[in-house]
Design an enzyme around this catalytic site. Structure first.
Site, mmCIF file in Angstrom:
data_model
loop_
_atom_site.group_PDB
_atom_site.id
_atom_site.type_symbol
_atom_site.label_atom_id
_atom_site.label_comp_id
_atom_site.label_asym_id
_atom_site.label_seq_id
_atom_site.Cartn_x
_atom_site.Cartn_y
_atom_site.Cartn_z
ATOM 1 N N GLU A 5 0.821 -1.200 0.000
ATOM 2 C CA GLU A 5 0.000 0.000 0.000
ATOM 3 C C GLU A 5 0.856 1.251 0.000
ATOM 4 O O GLU A 5 2.016 1.257 0.402
ATOM 5 C CB GLU A 5 -0.962 -0.004 1.173
ATOM 6 C CG GLU A 5 -0.287 -0.172 2.492
ATOM 7 C CD GLU A 5 -1.261 -0.515 3.599
ATOM 8 O OE1 GLU A 5 -2.450 -0.695 3.326
ATOM 9 O OE2 GLU A 5 -0.813 -0.589 4.740
ATOM 10 N N CYS A 49 3.644 8.481 0.894
ATOM 11 C CA CYS A 49 4.161 7.506 1.862
ATOM 12 C C CYS A 49 4.284 6.158 1.152
ATOM 13 O O CYS A 49 3.287 5.624 0.668
ATOM 14 C CB CYS A 49 3.189 7.441 3.033
ATOM 15 S SG CYS A 49 3.602 6.161 4.211
ATOM 16 N N CYS A 83 6.435 -7.306 7.349
ATOM 17 C CA CYS A 83 7.570 -6.829 8.147
ATOM 18 C C CYS A 83 8.023 -7.955 9.069
ATOM 19 O O CYS A 83 7.191 -8.725 9.545
ATOM 20 C CB CYS A 83 7.147 -5.609 8.967
ATOM 21 S SG CYS A 83 8.526 -4.770 9.783
ATOM 22 N N CYS A 87 6.159 -4.990 15.996
ATOM 23 C CA CYS A 87 5.783 -3.914 16.910
ATOM 24 C C CYS A 87 4.312 -4.105 17.277
ATOM 25 O O CYS A 87 3.475 -4.301 16.390
ATOM 26 C CB CYS A 87 6.019 -2.555 16.259
ATOM 27 S SG CYS A 87 7.739 -2.366 15.743
ATOM 28 N N CYS A 102 1.392 -2.001 15.700
ATOM 29 C CA CYS A 102 1.400 -1.781 14.246
ATOM 30 C C CYS A 102 0.783 -2.968 13.540
ATOM 31 O O CYS A 102 1.157 -4.109 13.792
ATOM 32 C CB CYS A 102 2.834 -1.588 13.768
ATOM 33 S SG CYS A 102 2.991 -1.594 11.968
ATOM 34 N N CYS A 135 -1.355 2.720 8.641
ATOM 35 C CA CYS A 135 -0.482 1.578 8.356
ATOM 36 C C CYS A 135 -1.183 0.232 8.404
ATOM 37 O O CYS A 135 -1.818 -0.107 9.389
ATOM 38 C CB CYS A 135 0.633 1.536 9.383
ATOM 39 S SG CYS A 135 1.530 3.047 9.444
HETATM 40 N N1 SAH Z 1 9.220 0.227 9.815
HETATM 41 C C1 SAH Z 1 9.474 1.607 9.849
HETATM 42 C C2 SAH Z 1 8.662 2.410 8.860
HETATM 43 C C3 SAH Z 1 7.236 2.021 8.677
HETATM 44 S S1 SAH Z 1 6.144 2.347 10.022
HETATM 45 C C4 SAH Z 1 9.293 2.137 11.244
HETATM 46 O O1 SAH Z 1 8.795 1.409 12.092
HETATM 47 O O2 SAH Z 1 9.657 3.275 11.473
HETATM 48 C C5 SAH Z 1 5.903 4.108 9.879
HETATM 49 C C6 SAH Z 1 5.405 4.777 11.147
HETATM 50 O O3 SAH Z 1 4.025 4.450 11.405
HETATM 51 C C7 SAH Z 1 6.184 4.328 12.368
HETATM 52 O O4 SAH Z 1 6.531 5.414 13.185
HETATM 53 C C8 SAH Z 1 5.179 3.451 13.042
HETATM 54 O O5 SAH Z 1 5.521 3.349 14.370
HETATM 55 C C9 SAH Z 1 3.877 4.156 12.768
HETATM 56 N N2 SAH Z 1 2.686 3.328 13.012
HETATM 57 C C10 SAH Z 1 2.542 2.009 12.786
HETATM 58 N N3 SAH Z 1 1.304 1.598 13.148
HETATM 59 C C11 SAH Z 1 0.642 2.671 13.607
HETATM 60 C C12 SAH Z 1 -0.676 2.887 14.133
HETATM 61 N N4 SAH Z 1 -1.567 1.892 14.218
HETATM 62 N N5 SAH Z 1 -1.009 4.145 14.513
HETATM 63 C C13 SAH Z 1 -0.119 5.161 14.396
HETATM 64 N N6 SAH Z 1 1.129 5.029 13.914
HETATM 65 C C14 SAH Z 1 1.522 3.789 13.529
HETATM 66 FE FE1 SF4 Z 2 7.534 -3.071 11.026
HETATM 67 FE FE2 SF4 Z 2 5.357 -1.770 11.812
HETATM 68 FE FE3 SF4 Z 2 7.394 -2.047 13.488
HETATM 69 FE FE4 SF4 Z 2 7.636 -0.402 11.381
HETATM 70 S S1 SF4 Z 2 6.219 -0.155 13.107
HETATM 71 S S2 SF4 Z 2 9.136 -1.921 12.098
HETATM 72 S S3 SF4 Z 2 6.400 -1.540 9.859
HETATM 73 S S4 SF4 Z 2 6.130 -3.716 12.643
#
Ligand code: SAH
Ligand code: SF4
Length: 388
Positions: A103, A116, A123, A127, A130, A361
Site C-alpha cells: 500500500e 508515503c 515486516c 511492533c 502496528c 499503516c
Molecule cells: N518500519 C518503519 C517504517 C514504517 S512504520 C518504522 O517502524 O519506522 C511508519 C510509522 O508508522 C512508524 O513510526 C510506526 O511506528 C507508525 N505506526 C505504525 N502503526 C501505527 C498505528 N496503528 N497508529 C499510528 N502510527 C503507527
Molecule cells: Fe515493522 Fe510496523 Fe514495526 Fe515499522 S512499526 S518496524 S512496519 S512492525
C-alpha cells in the site's frame, strides 16, 4: 505486469548495460540512456512508441525486451480531504507467490504533497501497535517496485508535465504535486538496504525524479548499525520510531529495542552523518492511552533528546480491528505536547488524514484480504471503505 525487464529502478550503468545487451552501439549508450531517463523520469512516459527521438527500429527492440508498466491498482480510494490510498499489485516472483500487494498513501496539503511508500511486503519486526507487524514478511521490494509506487502515484495525480488527474480533490497548488516522500508505509526500510538505496538514489538524481534529499524521510524502528550506513550511503532525512522512553516499555512496543536499546539508538542518532539544526532527526511517538502518554514520560522524552537536533512528531494511535491499545485522550495529547513545546520543540500533533478511507499503516491490505477471503469483494473500493 509482464515478464519483460522493467526499465525503471535501474541505475544509469545498469540501463546502459541493458541497452548494450540489445545491441545498442557502445558510443550511443550514454546518449540513449539519457534520452530514456528523460522520457521515464521527467515526462512519465509509459510507452516506447511515444519516444519520438528514438528510431523505429530501436523502439521495437525496446518493446520486445523491456517494459515501463507500473504496479497494478487493486484499489484506489480518495478521501473527502483528498488523501489517496492505493493497494498496488506487484508481479509475483516465482510460481509460489500469490498476488503480492503493497500500500501507498498520498497526503496533499495546500502547498505540498507527501507520498508515503512501502519498502517490504509485510515486516519481520512485530511492533505490538502496528498492524503491518502482524503480517509476516513475504519479501523485500525490488528497487523498481519501490520506485514504481512513486511513478504510479504521479500517473494518478497527474504529476507529469503533460499529466492530468482524473480526480483533482484536494491537490496542492504547488507546481509539483508530490513534493515529499516518506518511507513510512509497510516494512522496515533498513532491512532492505540495497534496494531502498538504489530507489532513493534514482528519486534524488537530478536526471531522475529530482527530489531534494531534504524532502525524503526514511523512518526506521531503530536498526543501530544500519543507521550510520544510511547516513553515509543514502543520506536522506531520518525519522526514528521511538514510541517509548523506558526500555521495559519500548521492548514491548518496538521489540527490536531488546537488541538495540534506547541509549544505543540515541547515540547512533547523535552520530548520524550530517545531522544539524538545519537537518534534524524526527522522533515519532505514537500516543497510547495510559501506556506512554504520562507527563513524566513527556519530561523524560525531552531529557533523552537533549543535545540531539530533533523534531518530535506525536502521532495519535490509529486503532485497527483487534488492536490491543487505545489512542490517548485528546486532552492528554495536548498536555503532553505542551511539555514538549515548552522545551523548545515545535511538535505538531500529526492530524489524522483520510480517516474515512482508513489511511493508516497496514489497514487496507489486511481488510481487503479478509473481505476477499469471504468473497464479498465485488466492489473493492466500497468494501474497503466499509460500505458493504
Ligand atoms: N518500519 C518503519 C517504517 C514504517 S512504520 C518504522 O517502524 O519506522 C511508519 C510509522 O508508522 C512508524 O513510526 C510506526 O511506528 C507508525 N505506526 C505504525 N502503526 C501505527 C498505528 N496503528 N497508529 C499510528 N502510527 C503507527
Ligand atoms: Fe515493522 Fe510496523 Fe514495526 Fe515499522 S512499526 S518496524 S512496519 S512492525
Amino acid at each position: 505486469m509482464s515478464s519483460l525487464t522493467t526499465l525503471y529502478g535501474l541505475s544509469k550503468e545498469d540501463v546502459q548495460s541493458a541497452l548494450r545487451g540489445i545491441g545498442v552501439a557502445e558510443k550511443q549508450l550514454r546518449m540513449r540512456q539519457s534520452q530514456l531517463w528523460h522520457w521515464i523520469y521527467f515526462r512519465g512516459t509509459t510507452s516506447f512508441d511515444d519516444m519520438t527521438n528514438m528510431s523505429l527500429d530501436l523502439r521495437e527492440k525496446l518493446k520486445q525486451h523491456f517494459t515501463l508498466e507500473r504496479p497494478s491498482i487493486v484499489t484506489e480510494q480518495i478521501s473527502v480531504d483528498g488523501t489517496r490510498k492505493w493497494l498496488m499489485g506487484l508481479t509475483p516472483q516465482g510460481p509460489r507467490e500469490k498476488s503480492p500487494e503493497i500500500e501507498c498513501v498520498y497526503i496533499p496539503e495546500s502547498d505540498r504533497g507527501t507520498l508515503c511508500i512501502s519498502s517490504q511486503i509485510g515486516c519481520t519486526l512485530n511492533c505490538s501497535f502496528c498492524h503491518t507487524g502482524t503480517q509476516r514478511l513475504l519479501r523485500n521490494l525490488t528497487a523498481g517496485e519501490i520506485l514504481g509506487q512513486i511513478l504510479l502515484a504521479k500517473d494518478r495525480i497527474g504529476d507529469w508535465p503533460d499529466g492530468e488527474a482524473e480526480d483533482k480533490t484536494g491537490l496542492p497548488s504547488s507546481e509539483r504535486k508530490i513534493t515529499n516522500i516518506v518511507l513510512m508505509g509497510m516494512g522496515e526500510p533498513l532491512y532492505n538496504f540495497e534496494n531502498v538505496k538504489t530507489a532513493m538514489q534514482l528519486a534524488m538524481d537530478g536526471d531522475g525524479l529530482a527530489f531534494s534529499r531534504r524532502r525524503i524521510t526514511l523512518s526506521t524502528s531503530g536498526l543501530v548499525p544500519e543507521i550510520q550506513r544510511c547516513g553515509d550511503e543514502i543520506n536522506v532525512m531520518l525519522a526514528i520510531s521511538l514510541h517509548g522512553v523506558r526500555d521495559e516499555l519500548r521492548d514491548i512496543l518496538v521489540p527490536i529495542n531488546k537488541k538495540y536499546p534506547i541509549k544505543e539508538l540515541l547515540n547512533a542518532c547523535r552520530n548520524y552523518p550530517g545531522v544539524s539544526n538545519a537537518r534534524r532527526i524526527t522522533f515519532e511517538y505514537v500516543m497510547l492511552k495510559d501506556l506512554n502518554d504520562s507527563l513524566t514520560d513527556a519530561r523524560e522524552l525531552v531529557r533523552l533528546l537533549a543535545g540531539i537536533p530533533a523534531k518530535i512528531n506525536l502521532i495519535p494511535f490509529n486503532p485497527w480491528p483487534g488492536s490491543p491499545y487505545e489512542c490517548s485522550d485528546w486532552e492528554q495529547i495536548e498536555r503532553f505536547a505542551e511539555i514538549v513545546n515548552k522545551a523548545g520543540y515545535a511538535s505538531p500533533v500529526r492530524t489524522p488524514r483520510g480517516r474515512d478511507i482508513m489511511a493508516a499503516c497496514g489497514q487496507l491490505k489486511s481488510l481487503s484480504e479478509k473481505l476477499r477471503a469471504s468473497e464479498v469483494l465485488d466492489d473493492p473500493i466500497k468494501a474497503v471503505a466499509g460500505e458493504v
